[in-house]
Design an enzyme around this catalytic site. Structure first.
Site, PDB file in Angstrom:
ATOM      1  N   THR A  55      32.834  34.838  41.313  1.00  0.00           N
ATOM      2  CA  THR A  55      33.579  33.958  42.219  1.00  0.00           C
ATOM      3  C   THR A  55      32.778  32.684  42.462  1.00  0.00           C
ATOM      4  OG1 THR A  55      34.333  35.978  43.260  1.00  0.00           O
ATOM      5  CG2 THR A  55      34.916  33.930  44.336  1.00  0.00           C
ATOM      6  N   HIS A 102      55.424  42.884  58.525  1.00  0.00           N
ATOM      7  CA  HIS A 102      54.849  41.562  58.248  1.00  0.00           C
ATOM      8  C   HIS A 102      53.981  41.627  56.994  1.00  0.00           C
ATOM      9  CE1 HIS A 102      52.446  37.895  58.620  1.00  0.00           C
ATOM     10  NE2 HIS A 102      51.362  38.638  58.692  1.00  0.00           N
ATOM     11  N   LYS A 110      33.165  30.271  39.694  1.00  0.00           N
ATOM     12  CA  LYS A 110      34.400  29.489  39.769  1.00  0.00           C
ATOM     13  C   LYS A 110      34.254  28.341  40.770  1.00  0.00           C
ATOM     14  CE  LYS A 110      38.338  31.640  38.829  1.00  0.00           C
ATOM     15  NZ  LYS A 110      38.443  31.772  37.411  1.00  0.00           N
ATOM     16  N   TRP A 169      50.391  48.622  56.642  1.00  0.00           N
ATOM     17  CA  TRP A 169      50.785  48.510  55.231  1.00  0.00           C
ATOM     18  C   TRP A 169      49.978  49.465  54.371  1.00  0.00           C
ATOM     19  CZ3 TRP A 169      48.921  46.105  50.484  1.00  0.00           C
ATOM     20  CH2 TRP A 169      47.556  45.812  50.502  1.00  0.00           C
ATOM     21  N   TYR A 183      43.191  40.821  44.230  1.00  0.00           N
ATOM     22  CA  TYR A 183      42.888  39.886  43.135  1.00  0.00           C
ATOM     23  C   TYR A 183      44.151  39.485  42.398  1.00  0.00           C
ATOM     24  CZ  TYR A 183      38.200  40.684  44.442  1.00  0.00           C
ATOM     25  OH  TYR A 183      37.069  40.734  45.192  1.00  0.00           O
ATOM     26  N   HIS A 195      42.613  47.295  46.247  1.00  0.00           N
ATOM     27  CA  HIS A 195      41.632  46.246  46.002  1.00  0.00           C
ATOM     28  C   HIS A 195      42.004  45.353  44.832  1.00  0.00           C
ATOM     29  CE1 HIS A 195      38.325  44.031  47.367  1.00  0.00           C
ATOM     30  NE2 HIS A 195      38.124  43.750  46.111  1.00  0.00           N
ATOM     31  N   SER A 203      42.477  25.410  39.347  1.00  0.00           N
ATOM     32  CA  SER A 203      41.788  24.943  38.143  1.00  0.00           C
ATOM     33  C   SER A 203      42.585  23.885  37.393  1.00  0.00           C
ATOM     34  CB  SER A 203      41.502  26.124  37.204  1.00  0.00           C
ATOM     35  OG  SER A 203      40.750  27.099  37.886  1.00  0.00           O
ATOM     36  N   SER A 229      59.707  45.961  39.876  1.00  0.00           N
ATOM     37  CA  SER A 229      59.933  44.534  39.690  1.00  0.00           C
ATOM     38  C   SER A 229      58.669  43.841  39.209  1.00  0.00           C
ATOM     39  CB  SER A 229      60.416  43.923  41.003  1.00  0.00           C
ATOM     40  OG  SER A 229      60.256  42.534  40.983  1.00  0.00           O
ATOM     41  N   SER A 230      57.557  44.102  39.868  1.00  0.00           N
ATOM     42  CA  SER A 230      56.357  43.355  39.441  1.00  0.00           C
ATOM     43  C   SER A 230      55.815  43.863  38.116  1.00  0.00           C
ATOM     44  CB  SER A 230      55.256  43.332  40.512  1.00  0.00           C
ATOM     45  OG  SER A 230      55.322  44.398  41.348  1.00  0.00           O
ATOM     46  N   ASP A 255      61.104  29.765  26.175  1.00  0.00           N
ATOM     47  CA  ASP A 255      61.484  30.558  27.343  1.00  0.00           C
ATOM     48  C   ASP A 255      60.518  31.731  27.437  1.00  0.00           C
ATOM     49  OD1 ASP A 255      62.881  32.017  29.403  1.00  0.00           O
ATOM     50  OD2 ASP A 255      64.685  30.915  28.829  1.00  0.00           O
ATOM     51  N   GLU A 311      44.847  44.736  43.973  1.00  0.00           N
ATOM     52  CA  GLU A 311      46.000  43.988  44.481  1.00  0.00           C
ATOM     53  C   GLU A 311      45.572  42.648  45.099  1.00  0.00           C
ATOM     54  OE1 GLU A 311      49.219  44.211  44.410  1.00  0.00           O
ATOM     55  OE2 GLU A 311      49.778  42.804  45.998  1.00  0.00           O
ATOM     56  N   ARG A 321      42.055  45.826  65.650  1.00  0.00           N
ATOM     57  CA  ARG A 321      43.306  45.304  65.110  1.00  0.00           C
ATOM     58  C   ARG A 321      44.439  46.273  65.424  1.00  0.00           C
ATOM     59  NH1 ARG A 321      42.801  46.520  58.601  1.00  0.00           N
ATOM     60  NH2 ARG A 321      44.863  45.573  58.554  1.00  0.00           N
ATOM     61  N   HIS A 350      34.832  50.366  49.439  1.00  0.00           N
ATOM     62  CA  HIS A 350      34.262  49.556  50.523  1.00  0.00           C
ATOM     63  C   HIS A 350      35.253  49.391  51.673  1.00  0.00           C
ATOM     64  CE1 HIS A 350      35.672  45.656  48.323  1.00  0.00           C
ATOM     65  NE2 HIS A 350      36.610  46.111  49.113  1.00  0.00           N
ATOM     66  N   HIS A 351      36.512  49.774  51.446  1.00  0.00           N
ATOM     67  CA  HIS A 351      37.475  49.785  52.550  1.00  0.00           C
ATOM     68  C   HIS A 351      37.321  51.039  53.386  1.00  0.00           C
ATOM     69  CE1 HIS A 351      39.900  46.396  50.968  1.00  0.00           C
ATOM     70  NE2 HIS A 351      39.451  46.825  49.809  1.00  0.00           N
TER      71      HIS A 351
END
Lengths: 527, 188
Positions: free
Chosen positions: A330, A79, A333, A144, A259, A255, A270, A171-172, A108, A257, A452, A304-305
C-alpha cells in the site's frame, strides 16, 4: 484507419439504442449497463445514507429520542449491507462496465446478456432486503457481520436476508466472470497484459478476489440457514458446532471484501493523478505487483478481526505481522502517486481534488488500521467507535472518494458535456469538510471507550457525537449538490472534446464524448 | 465480425473454468468446517475438551502442584432450568481423581431433555482436563419439575503446562428438543 470503409461495411450493425424503458430493461450494451449500475449506486447512496442519518440523529444526544434500540440496530445492519453491496460495489462495477471496454479497445463486454442479468439481480436483491423492514420482528439487526447465535434470533426477516445475500453474491460473481473474460479475451491486438491501464488491472485482480470469496460467504450464510431451519449444527454449540467458526468463515470473505472495494478506487486514482500532473504514472509495473500483493495478503490476515475472541499467542503474532505487511505494497502505491506528482504540471480540477483528498484520507485510515492491527492494543480499540472511524475513513473518505474522483473524471466522457467546475469544486470542499467533521471525532470517542452499535451513550461522549451528527447531516445534504451537478451535466452544458482533459492518456480519450453507442467495433492500433 | 482480433471462441472455456472455480470456492467454504475442527484438535485452541470418557492408567500424583479449578454453569437463550455447580471451585493435585457434581432442576411441568456442552479456559488446558465420568457424555432426561445432582469425575493431567495454575470449566446446559423450548416459551 479506414473509418469510412468500415462504416460502409458495418452499417447494418449500427443500431442505436432502443427507445423508452425497454432500452434499459433489455440492454446488453456495456455503456447502458454501466450507466444503470452508476445510477443504482447513486440511489443506494441516498437509501443507505438516510439510514445513517437515522443513526446519527439518534446519537446526536444521549438518551433515546427518535427510535427504539431494536430499530437502531436494524438501521446499522441495513446501512452497512446497502452501502457495501448496493452502493460502493455497484458504483465500481458501473465504472468497470463503462470504461474497461473503452480502455482495452473492445467493442463491448464479452458476455453482454450475462451483464444485463448481473445488473438486474441487484434491485431485486436490495428490495428483498429492504422489504424485511416491514416483516414481523423487523429487519436483520445483528450487524452486517451476521454473527451467530445473535443473527439466528432474527425474526421472519432471516431467510429473506440470506437469499438477498445469495442474489447479491450471484450478481457480483457473474459481473466478475464477465470482467475477467473481457479483459483476458477482448483486448485490442498489441495490448499486452502489462500495457493495460491500472484501472483495468485493479479490476482484473478484484474480479478474481470476488470469485474467490463471494462463494465462501454464500456458503457461510447457507450454513446459518440450515442451522436455523434444517437442524444442522455448524454453529450451534448444543449440537457440537462452534459459533466462532462462522467468524472465521465470515472474515475469510470479509477481509478480501474490503480490498474488493478499495482496489478499483486505487485504479481510478492511478488514472486521475497522472492526467492532472501531466506525467505518466510513476512505476506502472510496481503498481500492478503491489495490487497483486495486496490481494494475496488479504487472504491471510482475516483473524485480525478476531483478536479478542481468543487465539494462541502464535496466531496473534502471525495475523498481526501479516496485517502490517499490507502496509508495504500500500505504501508503494501511495509513494508512486506522490512520485507521479513530483515536478508535474499540476492543476486542481475537481477529479484531482478528490484524488488528492483520497490519498490523504485513505492513508490516514490506513494508519489507524495499523493501530488496530497491533494485537495487544486491539483489545482496547475492538468494537469501539475507533473501529467505526477507521473503516469509514478507508471506505467513505477512501473508496467513495475514489468513486467521486471517477465520476468527475469520466462524467464529461460519458455525457459529452462539461460540468460546472466551480460548482463541483464547491461541492468538493463542502463534502470534504463535513465528512471529516463526521468521522474524525469518532476516533476520540472510540479511544475514550464508546462502544459501536449502541443507540445511547454516557454523557461525556455528547460533544463529539453532536459534532459527528452535524457533519453527517452536512455531508448528506451536500450530496444533493452531486445529484444536481450530475443531472445538469447529463442534460446539457459546454460540449466536451474527445480528449476532455489536456493530454489525457488512454484509449478512452481517443473516442468522441460521448462515445458512439458501439465504439471500437474495429480494434484500435496500440503503439 | 472478428476483424478486431478478439478471441471470442476462447470465451467458453474461460467461462467454464471460472464457474468451476466459483463452485470450488463454494465447496471450500464448507470444507472450512472440518478444517477448523482439525486445526482446533491439533492445536487444542478452541477450549473444547474431549467429550468421551478418558481411560486413566494409574498416573503418578503430583503432590507438589495445586491447580485451582473453577466451575461455572451457563444457560444460553431461553432455557427453563435451574443449573449450578455443587462447589464453585476446588484445589486439585494433577494426576489425582476427583469427584464433584452439578445440580439441575426442570422448572417446567413437562418432560425435558438436556445436553451439557463443556468448555475449558485457558484453551491450552482443555486437552489436559480428563473426565472419566460426566453428565455431559449423554443427554439428560428430566421428568416434570424433577431435579438431581449430576456426577462429574475428572483428573488433571500431570503434564499440564507449568504456567497454568488455574482453569475454568464451564458447562452450558442446552435443551435438546427445540419443540419443547418453543412450547414452554409460548406458555410464557
Amino acid at each position: 484507419m479506414s473509418a469510412t470503409t468500415q462504416d460502409a461495411v458495418q452499417h447494418h450493425d449500427h443500431h442505436g439504442p432502443e427507445k423508452g424503458l425497454k432500452r434499459w430493461i433489455f440492454t446488453t450494451n456495456h455503456k447502458d449497463i454501466g450507466t444503470l449500475y452508476l445510477l443504482f449506486a447513486l440511489i443506494m447512496l441516498f437509501v443507505g445514507g438516510a439510514m445513517s442519518l437515522v443513526i446519527r440523529a439518534e446519537l446526536f444526544q444521549p438518551g433515546l429520542q427518535f427510535v427504539n434500540p431494536d430499530f437502531f440496530n436494524q438501521m446499522t445492519t441495513l446501512h452497512a449491507l446497502v452501502m457495501v453491496f448496493g452502493m460502493i460495489m455497484p458504483a465500481f462495477a458501473g465504472f468497470a462496465n463503462w470504461m474497461i471496454p473503452l480502455m482495452i479497445g473492445a467493442p463491448d463486454m464479452a458476455l453482454p446478456r450475462l451483464n444485463n442479468w448481473s445488473f438486474w439481480l441487484l434491485p431485486f436483491a436490495i428490495i428483498m432486503l429492504a422489504m424485511t423492514l416491514f416483516l414481523p420482528g423487523g429487519a436483520p439487526a445483528a450487524g452486517w457481520t451476521l454473527y451467530p447465535p445473535l443473527v439466528l434470533q432474527t425474526g421472519d426477516a432471516f431467510p429473506f436476508m440470506v437469499f438477498s445475500i445469495h442474489l447479491l453474491g450471484i450478481s457480483s460473481i457473474m459481473a466478475a466472470i464477465n470482467i475477467i473474460v473481457t479483459i483476458l479475451n477482448m483486448r485490442a491486438p498489441g495490448m499486452s497484459l502489462l500495457k493495460m491501464p491500472l484501472f483495468v488491472w485493479s479490476w482484473l485482480i478484484t474480479a478474481y478476489l470476488l470469485i474467490a470469496v463471494m462463494p465462501v460467504l454464500a456458503g457461510g450464510v447457507t450454513m446459518l440457514l440450515t442451522d436455523q431451519f434444517f437442524g444442522t449444527s455448524f454453529f450451534q454449540a448444543a449440537g457440537g458446532g462452534d459459533p466462532v467458526l462462522f467468524q472465521h468463515i465470515f472474515w475469510f470473505f470479509g477481509h478480501p471484501e474490503v480490498y474488493i472495494i478499495i482496489l478499483p478506487a486505487f485504479g481510478i486514482i492511478s488514472h486521475v493523478i497522472p492526467t492532472f500532473s501531466r506525467k505518466p504514472l510513476f512505476g506502472h509495473d510496481s503498481m500492478v505487483f503491489a495490487t497483486g500483493s495486496i490481494a494475496f495478503l488479504s487472504f491471510i490476515v482475516w483473524a485480525h478481526h478476531m483478536f479478542t475472541v481468543g487465539m494462541p499467542l502464535a496466531g496473534q503474532l502471525f495475523f498481526m505481522m501479516a496485517t502490517m505487511l499490507i502496509a508495504v505494497p500500500t505504501g508503494v502505491k501511495v509513494f508512486n502517486w506522490i512520485a507521479t506528482m513530483w515536478k508535474g504540471a499540476i492543476t486542481f480540477e475537481t477529479p484531482m481534488l478528490f484524488a488528492l483528498a483520497f490519498i490523504v484520507q485513505f492513508t490516514f485510515g490506513g494508519f489507524t488500521g495499523l493501530m488496530l492491527a497491533i494485537a495487544p492494543a486491539d483489545f482496547q480499540y475492538h468494537d469501539s467507535y475507533f473501529v467505526v472511524a477507521h473503516f469509514h475513513y478507508v471506505l467513505v473518505n477512501g473508496a467513495l472518494y475514489g468513486a467521486f474522483a471517477g465520476v468527475f473524471y469520466w462524467l464529461p466522457k460519458m455525457t459529452g458535456h462539461m460540468y460546472n467546475d466551480k460548482l463541483s469544486k464547491i461541492y468538493f470542499w463542502i463534502s470534504t469538510f463535513f465528512i471529516n467533521v463526521t468521522f474524525f471525532p469518532q476516533h476520540f470517542l472510540g479511544l475514550a471507550g464508546m462502544p459501536r452499535r449502541i443507540p445511547d451513550y454516557a454523557t461525556q461522549f455528547t460533544d463529539f457525537n453532536a459534532m459527528s451528527s452535524i457533519g453527517a447531516f452536512g455531508f448528506g445534504l451536500s450530496q444533493l449538490l452531486l445529484v444536481y451537478i450530475v443531472i445538469k451535466t447529463i442534460k446539457g452544458g459546454e460540449k466536451a472534446t474527445g480528449e476532455v482533459w489536456e493530454e489525457a492518456q488512454g484509449l478512452e480519450w481517443t473516442v468522441s464524448s460521448p462515445p458512439e453507442y458501439h465504439s471500437f467495433e474495429t480494434a484500435p492500433d496500440i503503439k | 465480425m472478428n476483424q478486431s482480433g478478439q478471441k471470442t471462441s476462447a470465451n467458453k472455456p474461460l467461462v467454464i473454468k471460472l464457474v468451476v472455480l466459483t463452485v470450488a470456492m463454494f465447496g471450500f467454504g464448507f470444507l472450512l468446517v472440518p478444517i477448523y475442527d482439525i486445526f482446533c484438535d491439533i492445536l487444542g485452541i478452541d477450549g473444547r475438551p474431549d467429550n468421551t470418557a478418558a481411560i486413566i492408567n494409574s498416573e503418578s500424583v503430583d503432590e507438589d502442584r495445586l491447580i485451582t479449578i473453577e466451575f461455572m454453569a451457563a444457560l444460553n437463550e431461553y432455557a427453563p432450568w435451574e443449573f449450578r455447580p455443587a462447589v464453585v471451585s476446588m484445589k486439585v493435585h494433577p494426576g489425582k481423581l476427583y469427584r464433584t457434581s452439578y445440580f439441575a432442576k426442570n422448572l417446567t411441568d413437562r418432560h425435558l431433555t438436556g445436553q451439557a456442552v463443556p468448555s475449558v479456559t485457558p484453551s491450552q488446558a482443555a486437552r489436559h482436563f480428563r473426565k472419566t465420568e460426566c453428565f455431559c457424555f449423554t443427554s439428560q432426561e428430566f421428568e416434570p419439575n424433577s431435579s438431581r445432582d449430576m456426577t462429574l469425575q475428572f483428573m488433571v493431567d500431570p503434564d499440564i503446562p507449568d504456567y497454568i495454575d488455574r482453569l475454568t470449566l464451564s458447562y452450558t446446559f442446552f435443551i435438546k428438543q427445540q419443540v419443547a423450548l418453543e412450547d414452554s416459551r409460548a406458555e410464557g
